[in-house]
Write a protein that holds these residues in place. Structure first.
Motif, PDB file in Angstrom:
ATOM      1  N   PHE A 117      -4.558  34.210 -18.436  1.00 53.13           N
ATOM      2  CA  PHE A 117      -3.692  33.312 -19.555  1.00 53.13           C
ATOM      3  C   PHE A 117      -4.244  31.968 -19.251  1.00 53.13           C
ATOM      4  O   PHE A 117      -3.700  31.121 -19.887  1.00 53.13           O
ATOM      5  N   GLY A 118      -5.292  31.680 -18.391  1.00 54.80           N
ATOM      6  CA  GLY A 118      -5.664  30.298 -18.122  1.00 54.80           C
ATOM      7  C   GLY A 118      -4.824  29.416 -17.231  1.00 54.80           C
ATOM      8  O   GLY A 118      -4.527  28.257 -17.631  1.00 54.80           O
ATOM      9  N   VAL A 119      -4.124  30.073 -16.624  1.00 53.76           N
ATOM     10  CA  VAL A 119      -2.906  29.124 -15.859  1.00 53.76           C
ATOM     11  C   VAL A 119      -3.926  28.401 -14.588  1.00 53.76           C
ATOM     12  O   VAL A 119      -4.728  28.905 -14.025  1.00 53.76           O
ATOM     13  N   ASP A 120      -2.975  27.305 -14.570  1.00 51.15           N
ATOM     14  CA  ASP A 120      -3.729  26.263 -13.340  1.00 51.15           C
ATOM     15  C   ASP A 120      -3.481  26.929 -12.014  1.00 51.15           C
ATOM     16  O   ASP A 120      -2.804  27.665 -11.811  1.00 51.15           O
ATOM     17  N   SER A 121      -4.733  26.756 -11.203  1.00 51.59           N
ATOM     18  CA  SER A 121      -4.735  27.134  -9.831  1.00 51.59           C
ATOM     19  C   SER A 121      -3.670  26.929  -8.891  1.00 51.59           C
ATOM     20  O   SER A 121      -3.267  27.663  -8.075  1.00 51.59           O
ATOM     21  N   VAL A 122      -3.009  25.602  -9.394  1.00 47.73           N
ATOM     22  CA  VAL A 122      -1.870  25.531  -8.306  1.00 47.73           C
ATOM     23  C   VAL A 122      -0.728  26.108  -8.861  1.00 47.73           C
ATOM     24  O   VAL A 122       0.162  26.573  -7.992  1.00 47.73           O
ATOM     25  N   LEU A 123      -0.503  26.336 -10.207  1.00 45.08           N
ATOM     26  CA  LEU A 123       0.825  27.160 -10.526  1.00 45.08           C
ATOM     27  C   LEU A 123       0.596  28.485 -10.098  1.00 45.08           C
ATOM     28  O   LEU A 123       1.563  29.198  -9.594  1.00 45.08           O
ATOM     29  N   ILE A 124      -0.631  29.228 -10.167  1.00 43.43           N
ATOM     30  CA  ILE A 124      -0.846  30.609  -9.465  1.00 43.43           C
ATOM     31  C   ILE A 124      -0.612  30.754  -8.163  1.00 43.43           C
ATOM     32  O   ILE A 124       0.269  31.343  -7.551  1.00 43.43           O
ATOM     33  N   ALA A 125      -0.860  29.465  -7.155  1.00 37.64           N
ATOM     34  CA  ALA A 125      -0.573  29.567  -5.857  1.00 37.64           C
ATOM     35  C   ALA A 125       0.799  29.391  -5.878  1.00 37.64           C
ATOM     36  O   ALA A 125       1.609  29.761  -4.658  1.00 37.64           O
ATOM     37  N   SER A 126       1.507  28.559  -6.661  1.00 35.57           N
ATOM     38  CA  SER A 126       3.131  28.400  -6.401  1.00 35.57           C
ATOM     39  C   SER A 126       3.779  29.714  -6.671  1.00 35.57           C
ATOM     40  O   SER A 126       4.795  29.997  -6.033  1.00 35.57           O
ATOM     41  N   ILE A 127       3.274  30.725  -7.425  1.00 31.24           N
ATOM     42  CA  ILE A 127       3.880  31.840  -7.670  1.00 31.24           C
ATOM     43  C   ILE A 127       3.751  32.957  -6.723  1.00 31.24           C
ATOM     44  O   ILE A 127       4.301  34.070  -6.843  1.00 31.24           O
ATOM     45  N   LEU A 128       2.384  33.088  -5.908  1.00 32.27           N
ATOM     46  CA  LEU A 128       1.991  34.097  -5.328  1.00 32.27           C
ATOM     47  C   LEU A 128       2.979  34.359  -4.314  1.00 32.27           C
ATOM     48  O   LEU A 128       3.027  35.754  -4.061  1.00 32.27           O
ATOM     49  N   PRO A 129       3.961  33.499  -3.434  1.00 30.35           N
ATOM     50  CA  PRO A 129       4.961  34.051  -2.627  1.00 30.35           C
ATOM     51  C   PRO A 129       6.226  34.504  -3.245  1.00 30.35           C
ATOM     52  O   PRO A 129       7.245  34.547  -2.699  1.00 30.35           O
ATOM     53  N   LYS A 130       6.397  35.149  -4.686  1.00 37.53           N
ATOM     54  CA  LYS A 130       7.377  35.296  -5.169  1.00 37.53           C
ATOM     55  C   LYS A 130       8.121  36.506  -4.807  1.00 37.53           C
ATOM     56  O   LYS A 130       9.395  36.331  -4.892  1.00 37.53           O
ATOM     57  N   SER A 131       7.586  37.458  -3.966  1.00 37.33           N
ATOM     58  CA  SER A 131       8.197  38.706  -3.572  1.00 37.33           C
ATOM     59  C   SER A 131       8.678  38.427  -2.198  1.00 37.33           C
ATOM     60  O   SER A 131       9.151  39.785  -1.674  1.00 37.33           O
ATOM     61  N   VAL A 132       9.096  37.409  -1.586  1.00 37.95           N
ATOM     62  CA  VAL A 132       9.645  37.277  -0.337  1.00 37.95           C
ATOM     63  C   VAL A 132      10.810  36.386  -0.380  1.00 37.95           C
ATOM     64  O   VAL A 132      10.899  35.482  -1.598  1.00 37.95           O
ATOM     65  N   THR A 133      11.590  36.230   0.588  1.00 35.93           N
ATOM     66  CA  THR A 133      12.780  35.539   0.541  1.00 35.93           C
ATOM     67  C   THR A 133      12.581  34.013   0.288  1.00 35.93           C
ATOM     68  O   THR A 133      11.475  33.603   0.828  1.00 35.93           O
ATOM     69  N   THR A 134      13.595  33.323  -0.328  1.00 35.50           N
ATOM     70  CA  THR A 134      13.332  31.673  -0.614  1.00 35.50           C
ATOM     71  C   THR A 134      12.652  30.979   0.908  1.00 35.50           C
ATOM     72  O   THR A 134      11.666  30.075   0.672  1.00 35.50           O
ATOM     73  N   PRO A 135      13.381  31.096   1.851  1.00 34.71           N
ATOM     74  CA  PRO A 135      12.857  30.232   3.028  1.00 34.71           C
ATOM     75  C   PRO A 135      11.305  30.553   3.578  1.00 34.71           C
ATOM     76  O   PRO A 135      10.553  29.548   3.630  1.00 34.71           O
ATOM     77  N   ILE A 136      10.988  31.794   3.180  1.00 30.62           N
ATOM     78  CA  ILE A 136       9.622  31.994   3.750  1.00 30.62           C
ATOM     79  C   ILE A 136       8.585  31.649   2.558  1.00 30.62           C
ATOM     80  O   ILE A 136       7.824  31.009   2.730  1.00 30.62           O
ATOM     81  N   ALA A 137       9.042  31.777   1.239  1.00 28.82           N
ATOM     82  CA  ALA A 137       8.255  31.528  -0.068  1.00 28.82           C
ATOM     83  C   ALA A 137       8.046  30.069   0.058  1.00 28.82           C
ATOM     84  O   ALA A 137       6.847  29.471  -0.423  1.00 28.82           O
TER      85      ALA A 137
END
Length: 231
Positions: A117-137
């Motif tokens: 979908f042509g998402v910016d690489s910074v946004l992709i990197a921001s979403i990569l840790p989505k499946s861990v708890t907030t402090p770790i993410a």
């Protein structure tokens, strides 16, 4: 709304608890996965803040105390894990492989859809840790140059979607093995998913809590490597 109430150090915490309690009442009378108490509480809080023109920082001044308590409360999940220690020892190989495959799948899906979908690489990197708890993410996001606000949104959505969709998905795919159910929820939806696993049973809760820890460790290693490739 009274300035005294809004500016009170207890306002955010009281509002959060009240909205969540209302969500529990609604869930009790409307047994639908869409009526997830956490999701309903989030919607109620947003509506109230908007209706009374209360800024987020004012709300978070009190709500932060609840957020801080969530981290030590997660330790309680070690209790069902200890009770299921024999099941863990018996299936340790399969469990670790399953969680690893889940972590790799998270990264591949997010990266693949981002590029599709042509998402910016910074946004992709921001979403990569989505499946861990907030402090770790948040720690991972800061390390790889992500946007922390986007990371938090990804974590919240992953948690709530997992808790809402998992029961339906397990029925459709006929996934009845307790260990598999718990691992799926914990790996994909961190603590929120594991709170749903508690409703399934003690084994599911134990495997979910285990998955939270192992997924966090694996994600800390995998995500920075992948983030370096997509930059």
């Amino acid at each position: 709304m009274s300035e005294v109430i809004v500016n009170s150090v207890y306002f955010g915490a009281a509002l959060s608890l009240a909205c969540y309690s209302l969500g529990l009442v609604i869930r009790k009378h409307v047994p639908s996965e869409l009526c997830n108490p956490l999701l309903l509480a989030t919607i109620f809080i947003i509506i109230i803040l908007k209706a009374f023109h209360i800024d987020y920082d004012t709300y978070n001044h009190g709500a932060y105390h609840i957020t801080a308590l969530m981290q030590p409360a997660t330790v309680c999940l070690a209790v069902p894990l200890f009770k299921q220690i024999q099941a863990l020892k018996k299936n340790v190989g399969a469990i670790l492989i399953s969680i690893f495959c889940g972590c790799i799948s998270h990264v591949l899906v997010v990266t693949g859809l981002g590029y599709l979908f042509g998402v910016d690489s910074v946004l992709i990197a921001s979403i990569l840790p989505k499946s861990v708890t907030t402090p770790i993410a948040l720690g991972i996001s800061a390390e790889i140059g992500g946007i922390e606000a986007v990371t938090v949104i990804g974590v919240v959505i992953a948690g709530m979607m997992g808790a809402m969709v998992a029961p339906w998905l397990y029925r459709v795919l006929r996934i009845q093995e307790p260990i598999a159910q718990g691992l799926g929820l914990g790996t994909a939806s961190h603590a929120v998913g594991t709170s749903k696993a508690v409703e399934f049973g003690e084994t599911q809760a134990a495997m979910g809590s285990l998955a939270i820890v192992v997924t966090g460790i694996m994600t800390v290693v995998i995500v920075p490597v992948v983030a370096g490739w997509i930059r």
